[in-house]
Design a protein around this motif. Structure first.
Motif, PDB file in Angstrom:
ATOM      1  N   HIS A  70       0.891  10.478  -2.170  1.00  0.00           N
ATOM      2  CA  HIS A  70      -0.275   9.961  -1.219  1.00  0.00           C
ATOM      3  C   HIS A  70      -0.863   8.904  -1.890  1.00  0.00           C
ATOM      4  O   HIS A  70      -1.107   8.567  -3.167  1.00  0.00           O
ATOM      5  N   PHE A  71      -0.857   7.673  -1.107  1.00  0.00           N
ATOM      6  CA  PHE A  71      -1.571   6.349  -1.538  1.00  0.00           C
ATOM      7  C   PHE A  71      -2.870   6.366  -1.780  1.00  0.00           C
ATOM      8  O   PHE A  71      -3.079   5.926  -3.229  1.00  0.00           O
ATOM      9  N   ILE A  72      -3.976   7.124  -1.194  1.00  0.00           N
ATOM     10  CA  ILE A  72      -5.195   7.236  -1.907  1.00  0.00           C
ATOM     11  C   ILE A  72      -5.311   8.145  -3.069  1.00  0.00           C
ATOM     12  O   ILE A  72      -5.881   7.557  -4.147  1.00  0.00           O
ATOM     13  N   ARG A  73      -4.833   9.463  -3.093  1.00  0.00           N
ATOM     14  CA  ARG A  73      -5.288  10.253  -4.038  1.00  0.00           C
ATOM     15  C   ARG A  73      -4.016  10.687  -4.747  1.00  0.00           C
ATOM     16  O   ARG A  73      -4.016  11.281  -5.943  1.00  0.00           O
ATOM     17  N   GLY A  74      -3.190   9.627  -4.878  1.00  0.00           N
ATOM     18  CA  GLY A  74      -2.140   9.545  -6.018  1.00  0.00           C
ATOM     19  C   GLY A  74      -1.991   8.312  -6.634  1.00  0.00           C
ATOM     20  O   GLY A  74      -2.570   7.953  -7.576  1.00  0.00           O
ATOM     21  N   PHE A  75      -1.181   7.123  -6.035  1.00  0.00           N
ATOM     22  CA  PHE A  75      -1.043   5.997  -6.606  1.00  0.00           C
ATOM     23  C   PHE A  75      -2.406   5.153  -6.949  1.00  0.00           C
ATOM     24  O   PHE A  75      -2.296   4.524  -8.014  1.00  0.00           O
ATOM     25  N   LEU A  76      -3.402   5.284  -6.005  1.00  0.00           N
ATOM     26  CA  LEU A  76      -4.504   4.367  -6.363  1.00  0.00           C
ATOM     27  C   LEU A  76      -5.536   4.971  -7.122  1.00  0.00           C
ATOM     28  O   LEU A  76      -6.664   4.540  -7.778  1.00  0.00           O
ATOM     29  N   SER A  77      -5.329   6.359  -7.249  1.00  0.00           N
ATOM     30  CA  SER A  77      -6.303   7.289  -8.093  1.00  0.00           C
ATOM     31  C   SER A  77      -6.193   7.351  -9.753  1.00  0.00           C
ATOM     32  O   SER A  77      -5.293   7.905 -10.222  1.00  0.00           O
ATOM     33  N   LYS A  78      -6.743   6.141 -10.228  1.00  0.00           N
ATOM     34  CA  LYS A  78      -6.508   5.957 -11.768  1.00  0.00           C
ATOM     35  C   LYS A  78      -7.631   5.119 -12.159  1.00  0.00           C
ATOM     36  O   LYS A  78      -8.217   4.393 -11.350  1.00  0.00           O
ATOM     37  N   PRO A  79      -7.974   4.766 -13.446  1.00  0.00           N
ATOM     38  CA  PRO A  79      -8.776   3.916 -14.113  1.00  0.00           C
ATOM     39  C   PRO A  79      -8.530   2.597 -13.437  1.00  0.00           C
ATOM     40  O   PRO A  79      -7.608   1.923 -13.458  1.00  0.00           O
ATOM     41  N   GLY A  80      -9.740   1.896 -12.903  1.00  0.00           N
ATOM     42  CA  GLY A  80      -9.693   0.631 -12.267  1.00  0.00           C
ATOM     43  C   GLY A  80      -9.559   0.791 -11.015  1.00  0.00           C
ATOM     44  O   GLY A  80      -9.673  -0.304 -10.431  1.00  0.00           O
ATOM     45  N   GLY A  81      -9.026   1.754 -10.528  1.00  0.00           N
ATOM     46  CA  GLY A  81      -8.914   2.010  -9.056  1.00  0.00           C
ATOM     47  C   GLY A  81      -9.863   2.935  -8.412  1.00  0.00           C
ATOM     48  O   GLY A  81     -10.945   2.595  -8.625  1.00  0.00           O
ATOM     49  N   ILE A  82      -9.177   4.045  -7.805  1.00  0.00           N
ATOM     50  CA  ILE A  82     -10.226   4.882  -7.358  1.00  0.00           C
ATOM     51  C   ILE A  82     -10.572   6.006  -8.358  1.00  0.00           C
ATOM     52  O   ILE A  82      -9.678   6.736  -8.603  1.00  0.00           O
ATOM     53  N   GLU A  83     -11.484   5.624  -9.218  1.00  0.00           N
ATOM     54  CA  GLU A  83     -11.620   6.509 -10.477  1.00  0.00           C
ATOM     55  C   GLU A  83     -12.061   8.151 -10.207  1.00  0.00           C
ATOM     56  O   GLU A  83     -11.704   8.846 -10.645  1.00  0.00           O
ATOM     57  N   LYS A  84     -12.894   8.362  -8.961  1.00  0.00           N
ATOM     58  CA  LYS A  84     -13.421   9.505  -8.296  1.00  0.00           C
ATOM     59  C   LYS A  84     -13.473   9.524  -6.944  1.00  0.00           C
ATOM     60  O   LYS A  84     -13.828   8.535  -6.353  1.00  0.00           O
ATOM     61  N   ILE A  85     -13.022  10.544  -6.389  1.00  0.00           N
ATOM     62  CA  ILE A  85     -13.377  10.923  -4.956  1.00  0.00           C
ATOM     63  C   ILE A  85     -13.509  12.248  -4.663  1.00  0.00           C
ATOM     64  O   ILE A  85     -13.029  13.260  -5.066  1.00  0.00           O
ATOM     65  N   ALA A  98     -17.842  13.182   5.120  1.00  0.00           N
ATOM     66  CA  ALA A  98     -18.550  12.046   4.183  1.00  0.00           C
ATOM     67  C   ALA A  98     -17.633  12.294   2.821  1.00  0.00           C
ATOM     68  O   ALA A  98     -17.337  13.246   2.374  1.00  0.00           O
ATOM     69  N   CYS A  99     -17.631  10.992   2.251  1.00  0.00           N
ATOM     70  CA  CYS A  99     -16.776  10.926   1.292  1.00  0.00           C
ATOM     71  C   CYS A  99     -17.286   9.786   0.181  1.00  0.00           C
ATOM     72  O   CYS A  99     -17.837   8.765   0.640  1.00  0.00           O
ATOM     73  N   VAL A 100     -17.678  10.266  -1.022  1.00  0.00           N
ATOM     74  CA  VAL A 100     -17.985   9.317  -2.015  1.00  0.00           C
ATOM     75  C   VAL A 100     -16.533   9.250  -2.890  1.00  0.00           C
ATOM     76  O   VAL A 100     -16.080   9.908  -3.532  1.00  0.00           O
ATOM     77  N   ILE A 101     -16.726   7.715  -3.201  1.00  0.00           N
ATOM     78  CA  ILE A 101     -15.709   7.135  -3.678  1.00  0.00           C
ATOM     79  C   ILE A 101     -16.276   6.048  -5.113  1.00  0.00           C
ATOM     80  O   ILE A 101     -17.309   5.335  -4.772  1.00  0.00           O
ATOM     81  N   GLU A 102     -15.879   6.507  -6.298  1.00  0.00           N
ATOM     82  CA  GLU A 102     -16.344   5.573  -7.340  1.00  0.00           C
ATOM     83  C   GLU A 102     -15.165   4.733  -7.596  1.00  0.00           C
ATOM     84  O   GLU A 102     -13.790   5.114  -8.192  1.00  0.00           O
TER      85      GLU A 102
END
Length: 211
Positions: A70-85, A98-102
């Motif tokens: 998954h692009f959002i919850r896999g590849f981009l979920s890392k420090p500097g990217g999508i750190e929490k969702i 509703a989605c909260v993204i850090e």
């Protein structure tokens, strides 16, 4: 006041409404919601706009999976990217998410500013969450996604992304979405046309577990 002629009070009694749902545009306007839970307990205190979401909606957390495609919850979920969702939804009124993204600071276009393509991908993902709920776990495909960018997203940043059902016509599902700061500042908004599949997917996930 919410916009488009709607007020917070006009949202009362939306539970179970399937068609023409107006946007729950402020955290406090979500009605008829279950208390957010994580692992059988209440969500933690965040000290900001998220506390109101967590007090009214059910919390769904997806942790990073190194094997995820998954692009959002896999590849981009890392420090500097999508750190929490964290996703929030109402199990009794499955017409909005509703989605909260850090966000970290390594997903920029212009230095220090979130890439516009990333904002589009996030909007599409959260729209997909509402589509998942509306379709009972069958999902759908994006046929059209129209985005208006209102302000740059300076990174790092904690964001509130919302999507809500607007209308349905046979296989066509119209969903709108927005990215905000949780305190009234709008960064971008989207209108989407989703298409239900002609046949249910061969592998169907229990919609009560979100997606």
């Amino acid at each position: 006041r919410i916009g488009a002629g709607l007020t917070v009070s006009s949202l009362a009694g939306l539970s179970g409404l399937a068609l023409s749902c107006p946007p729950p545009a402020v955290a406090g306007s979500w009605v008829g919601c279950a208390r957010a839970e994580e692992g059988g307990g209440r969500a933690g205190k965040f000290g900001d706009f998220e506390d109101d979401l967590a007090s009214k909606l059910k919390l769904h957390v997806r942790t990073r999976d190194d094997d995820s495609q998954h692009f959002i919850r896999g590849f981009l979920s890392k420090p500097g990217g999508i750190e929490k969702i964290r996703y929030y939804y109402d199990p009794d009124d499955k017409t909005h998410v509703a989605c909260v993204i850090e966000m970290g600071d390594a997903v920029c276009g212009w230095p220090g500013v979130a890439h516009g393509g990333l904002s589009a991908a996030i909007l599409d993902d959260v729209i997909g969450g509402t589509m998942w709920l509306v379709s009972g776990g069958n999902g759908g495909m994006t046929a059209n996604l129209q985005i208006d960018y209102r302000a740059p997203v300076m990174l790092p940043k904690k964001l509130l992304v919302k999507s809500w059902l607007v209308n349905q016509e046979r296989r066509k599902v119209y969903i709108h979405a927005s990215i905000e700061d949780g305190n009234g500042k709008l960064y971008c908004e989207a209108k989407s046309l989703m298409i239900r599949p002609r046949k249910p997917p061969s592998v169907k996930v229990d919609p009560s577990g979100f997606w």
